[in-house]
Design a protein around this motif. Structure first.
Motif, PDB file in Angstrom:
ATOM      1  N   ALA A  40      49.237  -9.335  96.903  1.00 12.86           N
ATOM      2  CA  ALA A  40      48.497  -9.861  95.748  1.00 12.86           C
ATOM      3  C   ALA A  40      49.448 -10.456  94.718  1.00 12.86           C
ATOM      4  CB  ALA A  40      47.651  -8.761  95.116  1.00 12.86           C
ATOM      5  N   GLU A  41      50.600  -9.798  94.506  1.00 13.26           N
ATOM      6  CA  GLU A  41      51.570 -10.316  93.530  1.00 13.26           C
ATOM      7  C   GLU A  41      52.163 -11.645  93.984  1.00 13.26           C
ATOM      8  OE1 GLU A  41      53.372  -6.355  91.306  1.00 13.26           O
ATOM      9  OE2 GLU A  41      54.134  -6.896  93.290  1.00 13.26           O
ATOM     10  N   VAL A  42      52.355 -11.820  95.288  1.00 11.59           N
ATOM     11  CA  VAL A  42      52.865 -13.091  95.805  1.00 11.59           C
ATOM     12  C   VAL A  42      51.893 -14.222  95.471  1.00 11.59           C
ATOM     13  CG1 VAL A  42      53.373 -14.403  97.885  1.00 11.59           C
ATOM     14  CG2 VAL A  42      54.284 -12.105  97.621  1.00 11.59           C
ATOM     15  N   LEU A  43      50.604 -13.974  95.685  1.00 12.31           N
ATOM     16  CA  LEU A  43      49.604 -14.987  95.366  1.00 12.31           C
ATOM     17  C   LEU A  43      49.556 -15.268  93.868  1.00 12.31           C
ATOM     18  CD1 LEU A  43      46.667 -14.066  97.771  1.00 12.31           C
ATOM     19  CD2 LEU A  43      48.138 -16.079  97.868  1.00 12.31           C
ATOM     20  N   TRP A  44      49.680 -14.228  93.058  1.00 11.32           N
ATOM     21  CA  TRP A  44      49.674 -14.424  91.608  1.00 11.32           C
ATOM     22  C   TRP A  44      50.899 -15.209  91.150  1.00 11.32           C
ATOM     23  CZ3 TRP A  44      45.857 -14.572  88.543  1.00 11.32           C
ATOM     24  CH2 TRP A  44      44.758 -13.732  88.704  1.00 11.32           C
ATOM     25  N   ILE A  45      52.048 -14.923  91.737  1.00  7.84           N
ATOM     26  CA  ILE A  45      53.250 -15.685  91.395  1.00  7.84           C
ATOM     27  C   ILE A  45      53.039 -17.161  91.714  1.00  7.84           C
ATOM     28  CG2 ILE A  45      55.664 -16.091  92.058  1.00  7.84           C
ATOM     29  CD1 ILE A  45      55.892 -13.019  92.457  1.00  7.84           C
ATOM     30  N   GLY A  46      52.362 -17.428  92.829  1.00  9.98           N
ATOM     31  CA  GLY A  46      52.133 -18.806  93.232  1.00  9.98           C
ATOM     32  C   GLY A  46      51.124 -19.538  92.382  1.00  9.98           C
ATOM     33  N   ASP A  47      50.046 -18.847  91.961  1.00  9.67           N
ATOM     34  CA  ASP A  47      48.964 -19.614  91.328  1.00  9.67           C
ATOM     35  C   ASP A  47      48.685 -19.294  89.860  1.00  9.67           C
ATOM     36  OD1 ASP A  47      47.436 -17.233  91.435  1.00  9.67           O
ATOM     37  OD2 ASP A  47      46.513 -17.797  93.331  1.00  9.67           O
ATOM     38  N   ILE A  48      49.351 -18.290  89.261  1.00  4.76           N
ATOM     39  CA  ILE A  48      49.088 -18.004  87.844  1.00  4.76           C
ATOM     40  C   ILE A  48      49.494 -19.184  86.968  1.00  4.76           C
ATOM     41  CG2 ILE A  48      51.357 -16.940  87.457  1.00  4.76           C
ATOM     42  CD1 ILE A  48      47.992 -15.870  85.880  1.00  4.76           C
ATOM     43  N   TYR A  49      50.525 -19.895  87.388  1.00  2.00           N
ATOM     44  CA  TYR A  49      50.980 -21.086  86.653  1.00  2.00           C
ATOM     45  C   TYR A  49      49.837 -22.102  86.518  1.00  2.00           C
ATOM     46  CZ  TYR A  49      53.592 -25.499  86.052  1.00  2.00           C
ATOM     47  OH  TYR A  49      54.053 -26.722  85.630  1.00  2.00           O
ATOM     48  N   SER A  50      49.197 -22.398  87.638  1.00  2.00           N
ATOM     49  CA  SER A  50      48.107 -23.372  87.605  1.00  2.00           C
ATOM     50  C   SER A  50      46.875 -22.825  86.905  1.00  2.00           C
ATOM     51  CB  SER A  50      47.746 -23.801  89.029  1.00  2.00           C
ATOM     52  OG  SER A  50      48.811 -24.521  89.615  1.00  2.00           O
ATOM     53  N   PHE A  51      46.604 -21.519  87.042  1.00  2.00           N
ATOM     54  CA  PHE A  51      45.444 -20.934  86.375  1.00  2.00           C
ATOM     55  C   PHE A  51      45.559 -21.080  84.862  1.00  2.00           C
ATOM     56  CE2 PHE A  51      44.099 -17.650  89.824  1.00  2.00           C
ATOM     57  CZ  PHE A  51      43.800 -18.701  90.677  1.00  2.00           C
ATOM     58  N   VAL A  52      46.709 -20.665  84.325  1.00  2.00           N
ATOM     59  CA  VAL A  52      46.899 -20.721  82.870  1.00  2.00           C
ATOM     60  C   VAL A  52      46.923 -22.165  82.396  1.00  2.00           C
ATOM     61  CG1 VAL A  52      48.503 -20.188  80.996  1.00  2.00           C
ATOM     62  CG2 VAL A  52      48.082 -18.497  82.792  1.00  2.00           C
ATOM     63  N   LEU A  53      47.653 -23.006  83.121  1.00  2.00           N
ATOM     64  CA  LEU A  53      47.727 -24.409  82.750  1.00  2.00           C
ATOM     65  C   LEU A  53      46.325 -25.028  82.714  1.00  2.00           C
ATOM     66  CD1 LEU A  53      50.463 -26.786  84.171  1.00  2.00           C
ATOM     67  CD2 LEU A  53      48.252 -27.612  83.399  1.00  2.00           C
ATOM     68  N   GLY A  54      45.541 -24.780  83.781  1.00  2.00           N
ATOM     69  CA  GLY A  54      44.194 -25.330  83.833  1.00  2.00           C
ATOM     70  C   GLY A  54      43.298 -24.796  82.736  1.00  2.00           C
ATOM     71  N   GLY A  55      43.461 -23.523  82.379  1.00  4.55           N
ATOM     72  CA  GLY A  55      42.615 -22.925  81.357  1.00  4.55           C
ATOM     73  C   GLY A  55      42.894 -23.449  79.959  1.00  4.55           C
TER      74      GLY A  55
END
Length: 456
Positions: A40-55
């Motif tokens: 789960a942490e690997v996926l978060w490392i990969g996509d938290i950047y785009s989630f926050v940026l998009g939000g």
């Protein structure tokens, strides 16, 4: 010539933002060994950047319209450099996730500024289309160059070097941006609406989290609650925009099939592109046995095709019209993914990367131009934020959904079968998007709206 020099500065900024979205793909094995993150942490490392940026894109795009797009871009560049240092020396997976989130915050101040400054600099429709083509080609190339840059760095340095490389680029952006970029803003923006800003972020982030959670572990109460919060917040945001005297976004634009079709088409194209880059990087290393650098080099045809297709955009649009040209780009992209679905060796995948890069490059340029041309230049920041929110949500969902489908499929078969099946799934989505674009987006040229004044 100053505006073309300014375009070069903006392209540099966008290139770094796009690269940062995919540069970690090749570093995952090294990260796993060093930090020991969970799945789960690997996926978060990969996509938290785009989630926050998009939000935060809508909020930052509107903020740039008020305080000045150049000012916001330079502030964001400084923050991006600081967050890169935090990420490079992260001692744990949790620290790295937080640092990536901060990179997303800084990136959200940069991306709307790049496109909205272009909208104000290039008031001639033909020049603006060429400038947006450069912008879109940079975004496509950045997504493809991320693994290559990561591969070069990982061949010689530790995984944190993929963040250290941001520092000299941001320094150059600060120096040349202060020199060449003009300032522009909305002369009558109205008060900044903090409630709408909060609603936009609370709408986007929980909704994307819910999709990711369902894709990762299946339906559960956490995902349901997050999804409900996201939908309710977006509903409240839209309702507030319809009633506001100075809305952050003119939601009436979404009633126009051309506008909503362009936004949706852009999102699906990036969904497929980013998801492909994410799982191909793993396939090249884990199955075909390439080193990180070799894997990055073998993804280069994707970015090159996205850049070279810029030369064909004008003739294609003159021949087909905007709507049919976007539909063609999406259909060509679907063809590229279909080739991946029936390939296991690099030869077939290389052909697929060229086809996909050309298709996405064509579609992304024209959808972006259609979105930013739909509003007066004074409101360019808000319109740019809509376009880039679709871009970032597509990137985040591409990693979350396609990455998770790939993992689930690989658990019941081979990684090669999972990669091929996931590619065919993405191809089907692009084919549907092509049909929708053909039906919704008119093929005549978009009518130009009145420009605003840009301060030198």
């Amino acid at each position: 010539m100053r505006k073309w020099a300014a375009l070069g500065v903006l392209a540099l900024a966008l290139l770094l933002i796009a690269v940062d979205g995919t540069v970690l793909a090749l570093a995952i094995p090294a990260l796993r060994q060093d930090l020991g993150p969970s799945t789960a942490e690997v996926l978060w490392i990969g996509d938290i950047y785009s989630f926050v940026l998009g939000g935060l894109l809508v909020t930052m795009g509107t903020l740039g319209d008020r305080i000045g797009r150049k000012k916001l871009l330079l502030i964001g560049a400084s923050g991006f450099g600081a967050a890169s240092l935090l990420a490079a020396f992260a001692p744990s997976a949790g620290w790295l996730i937080v640092a990536r989130a901060l990179l997303g915050v800084a990136g959200a101040t940069i991306m709307p500024s790049t496109l909205s400054i272009i909208r104000n600099l290039f008031t001639d429709p033909a020049e603006r289309t060429r400038a947006v083509a450069v912008w879109a080609a940079t975004a496509t190339a950045g997504a493809a160059l991320g693994p290559l840059i990561g591969g070069v760095l990982l061949e010689h340095f530790w995984w944190g070097s993929v963040f250290i490389i941001n520092l000299p680029v941001m320094a150059a952006l600060l120096v040349f941006g202060a020199w060449w970029l003009p300032e522009s803003r909305d002369p009558n923006p109205g008060p900044f609406d903090l409630v709408s800003a909060a609603l936009s972020a609370v709408g986007v982030v929980p909704l994307v989290y819910a999709i990711k959670e369902v894709a990762l572990v299946g339906p559960n109460w956490t995902a349901l609650l997050a999804g409900l919060v996201g939908v309710a917040s977006l509903w409240a945001f839209v309702r507030r925009q319809r009633q506001a005297a100075h809305p952050m976004i003119d939601v009436a634009l979404f009633r126009k099939p051309a506008f909503s079709g362009a936004v949706g088409s852009s999102m699906i194209a990036i969904f497929a592109l980013t998801g492909l880059v994410f799982f191909l990087s793993q396939y090249f290393q884990n199955v075909l046995g390439y080193s990180p650098l070799e894997a990055g080099l073998r993804e280069l045809p994707l970015g090159l095709a996205g850049v070279l297709v810029v030369a064909a955009i004008g003739p294609v649009v003159r021949l087909l019209g905007t709507g049919r040209a976007i539909a063609l780009g999406l259909l060509v992209s679907a063809g590229g993914l279909t080739i991946v679905g029936f390939s296991s060796g690099y030869g077939g995948i290389a052909v697929a990367l060229v086809v996909l890069g050309a298709g996405v490059g064509l579609a992304l340029t024209l959808t972006t131009d259609a979105v930013v041309s739909a509003v007066p230049a004074d409101k360019a920041g808000a319109a740019s934020a809509v376009s880039e929110t679709a871009y970032e949500l597509g990137a985040a969902l591409g990693i979350a959904v396609l990455g998770t489908v790939l993992s689930a499929w690989a658990a019941t078969g081979t990684f090669t079968e999972a990669m091929q099946g996931t590619a065919l799934l993405a191809a089907g989505l692009l084919a549907v998007a092509s049909f929708v674009a053909y039906r919704l987006i008119p093929s005549q040229h978009t009518k130009e709206v009145a420009p605003s004044t840009v301060d030198a």
